[in-house]
Design an enzyme around this catalytic site. Structure first.
Site, short mmCIF file in Angstrom:
data_model
loop_
_atom_site.label_atom_id
_atom_site.label_comp_id
_atom_site.label_asym_id
_atom_site.label_seq_id
_atom_site.Cartn_x
_atom_site.Cartn_y
_atom_site.Cartn_z
N GLU A 31 -9.49 30.21 29.80
CA GLU A 31 -10.52 29.23 30.11
C GLU A 31 -11.79 29.97 30.53
OE1 GLU A 31 -9.21 25.72 31.91
OE2 GLU A 31 -11.14 25.16 32.75
N ARG A 32 -12.86 29.69 29.86
CA ARG A 32 -14.16 30.35 30.10
C ARG A 32 -14.08 31.86 29.88
NH1 ARG A 32 -15.99 25.56 29.20
NH2 ARG A 32 -15.47 24.05 30.82
N ASN A 73 -6.44 25.77 36.68
CA ASN A 73 -5.89 24.56 36.07
C ASN A 73 -4.49 24.95 35.63
OD1 ASN A 73 -8.34 23.14 36.41
ND2 ASN A 73 -9.17 24.14 34.60
N LYS A 105 -5.90 24.88 43.15
CA LYS A 105 -6.97 23.91 42.86
C LYS A 105 -6.32 22.54 42.93
CE LYS A 105 -10.06 22.46 39.06
NZ LYS A 105 -10.71 22.87 37.79
N GLU A 160 -11.27 17.86 39.55
CA GLU A 160 -11.34 17.76 38.08
C GLU A 160 -9.99 17.37 37.47
OE1 GLU A 160 -13.05 21.57 36.94
OE2 GLU A 160 -15.06 20.75 37.16
N ARG A 202 -8.76 26.11 47.30
CA ARG A 202 -10.14 26.01 46.83
C ARG A 202 -10.87 24.78 47.37
NH1 ARG A 202 -11.04 25.82 41.10
NH2 ARG A 202 -12.57 27.48 40.99
N ARG A 247 -23.54 15.37 44.17
CA ARG A 247 -22.36 16.23 44.06
C ARG A 247 -22.46 17.44 44.98
NH1 ARG A 247 -20.47 19.31 38.51
NH2 ARG A 247 -19.38 21.02 39.53
N ASP A 273 -21.93 24.76 40.82
CA ASP A 273 -20.91 25.38 39.97
C ASP A 273 -21.41 26.63 39.25
OD1 ASP A 273 -18.60 25.79 38.63
OD2 ASP A 273 -18.55 23.87 37.58
N GLU A 308 -15.92 32.86 46.28
CA GLU A 308 -15.53 32.86 44.86
C GLU A 308 -16.78 33.05 44.02
OE1 GLU A 308 -12.84 29.74 43.52
OE2 GLU A 308 -13.67 29.81 41.50
N GLU A 362 -19.76 32.07 32.14
CA GLU A 362 -19.71 30.72 31.61
C GLU A 362 -21.10 30.09 31.50
OE1 GLU A 362 -17.26 28.11 33.95
OE2 GLU A 362 -17.79 26.34 32.77
N HIS A 386 -27.60 23.21 35.92
CA HIS A 386 -26.65 22.35 35.21
C HIS A 386 -27.29 21.60 34.04
CE1 HIS A 386 -23.06 19.92 34.65
NE2 HIS A 386 -22.46 20.56 35.61
C1 BDP Z 1 -15.96 24.94 36.06
C2 BDP Z 1 -15.38 25.32 34.74
C3 BDP Z 1 -13.96 24.84 34.59
C4 BDP Z 1 -13.15 25.30 35.80
C5 BDP Z 1 -13.82 24.84 37.07
C6 BDP Z 1 -13.13 25.37 38.31
O1 BDP Z 1 -16.16 24.76 33.70
O2 BDP Z 1 -13.44 25.35 33.40
O3 BDP Z 1 -11.85 24.81 35.74
O4 BDP Z 1 -15.14 25.33 37.11
O5 BDP Z 1 -13.68 26.30 38.91
O6 BDP Z 1 -17.18 25.62 36.21
O7 BDP Z 1 -12.09 24.88 38.70
#
Ligand code: BDP
Length: 706
Positions: free
Chosen positions: A172-173, A215, A292, A296, A329, A341, A370, A392, A398, A526
């Site tokens: 991921e990323r 995730n 996490k 999300e 987190r 946000r 983010d 972090e 990304e 963003h």
């Molecule tokens: C976002 C990313 C996503 C991550 C999320 C995270 O787009 O893929 O899962 O952060 O940090 O920036 O949990």
């Protein structure tokens, strides 16, 4: 073919090139002072240290000094932990030994029985290994080894990479290929890369790795996978690297056949306790979990009417008997609160201060949104005096051009670490929160979301290696200057030639501001395209969650642009200490680099340089493009100092960066122009395409997006 292989190896070797020392005066100083190596101890870690020295000396000096078990003669390099030192030497070093932590090391020139020696020591063998890498870096950077007197200890306990790696090996990323972890071939097949990965990390003092994506997939906690995790832990252990995993909160349901994952349910508690016992039986030094939860769409304690404290503490209790930690987190934001946000993580977590168990550390992203090219520091830093907080950072780019843009991130990291929270008066920097010195926290840490994959060069862009390196150096010492880091890295990776170092260091140092300028100048954030986050998408406004839409963040309209987080807006500024709140709240004092983060201003708003906001914004975009052109010019002059393959790779990548910088400039300015209704000022190049064209671009296979 041969030259391809040679160069590929260079790409692969990262900052551990160990180039032949060309300066003959320096080479002879080293040779004269390094006649023998005395190796004390026989652990795997000491053997690795010895091997590393031999490799380094052979490559840099052309010969390996005699290796001895006993101290004979003079001009030896003695390596070993304090317990293996000769009693007299130990005595002589006692005051230094008192100064260092368990992971700290000493590198010292001494006279022993009237003979000159150099000692590398520490409280244990991993500390010695850190010292060995530091010593080799002295050679790599061509510094003198006469009269050495170095003591150095890491300022944080947990210096860790977070791999967002999935079990199917997608990352991921991730923009550097697939995951390093070949789960299918593990545990029996130990890829040489695992060893090289551990070595690279140890060389900068990284001591932990979270193998799996935040995730999370619960399968990693099944015996089938734990056996594989164990194999990796065995590889990493002698390098001082602990393995951690991500815990999926609903694992008791998914792989434990329970009906609930409620953290207060006794069966759930038992399940986790048993799971921990099972893991620690295999991996006695297992580090713990990164979680996490309720973010999300990930499951968490709130699914059962519990809160973050309940969830984190339940897991903390389960790992406590084994010395494990829970990194929980704070990256949370709710779709039901459209107000701002940026305020949500603070609003949710700050009231929990002091409520977490001792072995919980809350992991907070550097900014409140983010990982944007620029964000003011996260207001949680300094605001939870009774709770250890870890930083972090995102090393993978990304939001900063993937692995095709040259962006030196330590500059960004340093900006955040140096920020003053004022929570305990002036000088309460984020670095002091992170290293525990502000509130005397015992547990401390810095995490970096890894930019590593199975690409030949590990990180996609040869210069992205510097971000891995720099992250490690800053995790060890959050007070390091990014310029020092760039200097070291360039010397270790390419050349010590000043004619190369000076200009190339300059482009590294300027590169972060360049990306801010061509993507999100003056506090914008963003506004990238959706999902894959590749390229500009300021027009996106149709996503189901309001706070996923770029229009939510820039709020451009006929009257102006920017997110009003001042007292008269969402009042997000009030989450900072009063001194900081006033500073950001007041238009006069708010730094222009953060202007549109905190304020909505008119297109005619006068910037400090006298330009209108519109003209200033447009010129910033142009400046970013110009900076990339300048980076290209400098790189073109570097040809004679660099092997042709890496030279060409970087040249091509800069070409892409240049194209994409223009894409960002044109797409954003055309879009914002609809609202400002103004011409582009003189000095800004004409857009290369229409807004409709930019909006029509689709990238269904952009990397890193699952
Ligand atoms: C976002 C990313 C996503 C991550 C999320 C995270 O787009 O893929 O899962 O952060 O940090 O920036 O949990």
């Amino acid at each position: 073919m041969i030259s391809f292989l040679a160069s590929a190896q260079k790409d692969y070797k990262l900052w551990l090139q160990y180039n032949t020392i060309v300066n003959s005066a320096i080479a002879s100083e080293y040779k004269n002072n390094l006649k023998g190596i005395v190796v004390l101890g026989n652990s795997e870690t000491i053997k690795i240290s010895e091997r590393e020295l031999k490799t380094g000396f052979l490559d840099m000096l052309g010969n390996i000094p005699e290796v001895k078990q006993d101290l004979k003669g003079e001009n030896n390099l003695i390596i070993g932990s304090q317990s293996n030192l000769h009693a007299d030497i130990k005595n002589e070093l006692q005051s230094d030994l008192n100064k260092i932590s368990n992971e700290g090391f000493i590198i010292k020139s001494i006279l022993f029985k009237n003979k000159k020696q150099i000692v590398i020591t520490g409280k244990n063998d991993v500390a010695v290994l850190y010292g060995v890498f530091y010593f080799l870096r002295i050679l790599q950077t061509n510094k003198s080894i006469k009269n050495l007197s170095i003591t150095d200890s890491p300022k944080t306990n947990i210096r860790i990479l977070n791999h967002w790696d999935n079990l199917d090996r997608t990352v991921e990323r991730g923009y550097a290929g697939f995951s390093l972890w070949n789960w299918q071939k593990l545990p029996d097949f130990i890829d040489q890369r695992y060893i090289d990965y551990a070595r690279a990390n140890a060389s900068v003092g990284i001591n932990g790795t979270v193998l799996t994506n935040v995730n999370a997939n619960a399968l990693i906690l099944t015996p089938q996978y734990l056996e594989k995790v164990e194999a990796l832990a065995n590889v990493f252990r002698p390098y001082g690297i602990k393995v951690y995993l991500t815990a999926r909160f609903s694992a008791p349901i998914e792989i434990g056949n329970l009906k609930t994952a409620d953290p207060k349910n006794q069966e759930v508690i038992n399940w986790w306790e048993d799971k921990m016992a099972e893991i620690y039986k295999r991996i006695p030094d297992f580090g713990g979990f990164l979680v996490k939860a309720n973010s999300e769409g990930q499951p968490g304690p709130q699914n059962y009417g519990r809160d973050h404290v309940d969830g984190a503490n339940m897991l903390a209790d389960a790992v406590a008997p084994f010395g494990g930690v829970i990194m929980w987190r704070a990256f949370v934001y709710s779709e039901h609160d459209v107000n701002d946000r940026a305020k949500q993580a603070y609003a949710e977590f700050q009231p929990y201060d002091g409520k977490f168990k001792e072995n919980v550390i809350v992991q907070v992203k550097n900014g409140a949104i983010d990982f944007q090219p620029r964000e003011p520091f996260h207001p949680l830093f300094g605001a939870m005096p009774k709770t250890p907080l870890m930083m972090e950072f995102q090393i993978t780019q990304e939001y900063l051009g993937f692995s095709t843009h040259l962006v030196f991130l330590p500059k960004l990291f340093q900006e955040v670490l140096e920020s003053d929270t004022y929570q305990k008066g002036k000088g309460s920097t984020v670095a002091k929160v992170i290293d525990g010195s502000l509130y005397q926290n015992k547990l401390t840490g810095i995490a970096g979301v890894a930019n590593i994959g199975n690409d030949l060069n590990w990180t996609g862009h040869p210069f992205a290696q510097a971000n891995w390196y720099g992250f490690g150096r800053l995790a060890w010492n959050p007070y390091l200057d990014s310029e020092t880091i760039a200097d070291e890295w360039l010397r270790c990776t390419f050349s010590n030639d000043e004619n190369f170092i000076k200009p190339v260091k300059n482009i590294m140092i300027g590169s972060r501001e360049a990306v801010v300028n061509y993507m999100t100048p003056l506090g914008l954030h963003h506004i990238m395209d959706t999902g894959h986050h590749y390229g500009p998408g300021p027009w996106v406004s149709n996503l189901s969650r309001p706070e996923w839409n770029p229009t939510y963040y820039h709020k451009a309209d006929k009257n102006g642009i920017g997110f009003d987080r001042s007292k008269s807006g969402t009042n997000a500024v009030s989450q900072y200490a009063p001194e900081v709140a006033i500073f950001f709240d007041n238009l006069e004092s708010c730094p222009e680099k953060d202007l549109l983060w905190f304020h909505h201003v008119s297109w005619d708003y006068k910037l400090k340089n006298g330009l209108t906001l519109w003209n200033g914004l447009a010129l910033k975009y142009q400046q970013g493009v110009n900076q990339v052109k300048e980076m290209q010019n400098v790189w073109n002059q570097a040809e004679k100092y660099v092997d042709s393959e890496r030279f060409n790779e970087i040249k091509m990548l800069l070409e892409i960066q240049q194209k994409e910088a223009k894409w960002w400039r044109d797409a954003c300015l055309l879009y914002f122009q609809q609202f400002s209704g103004k011409e582009l000022p003189e000095g800004v190049e004409k857009p290369t395409q229409t807004l409709e064209y930019f909006k029509s671009l689709k990238f269904p296979f952009a990397p890193g997006n699952g």
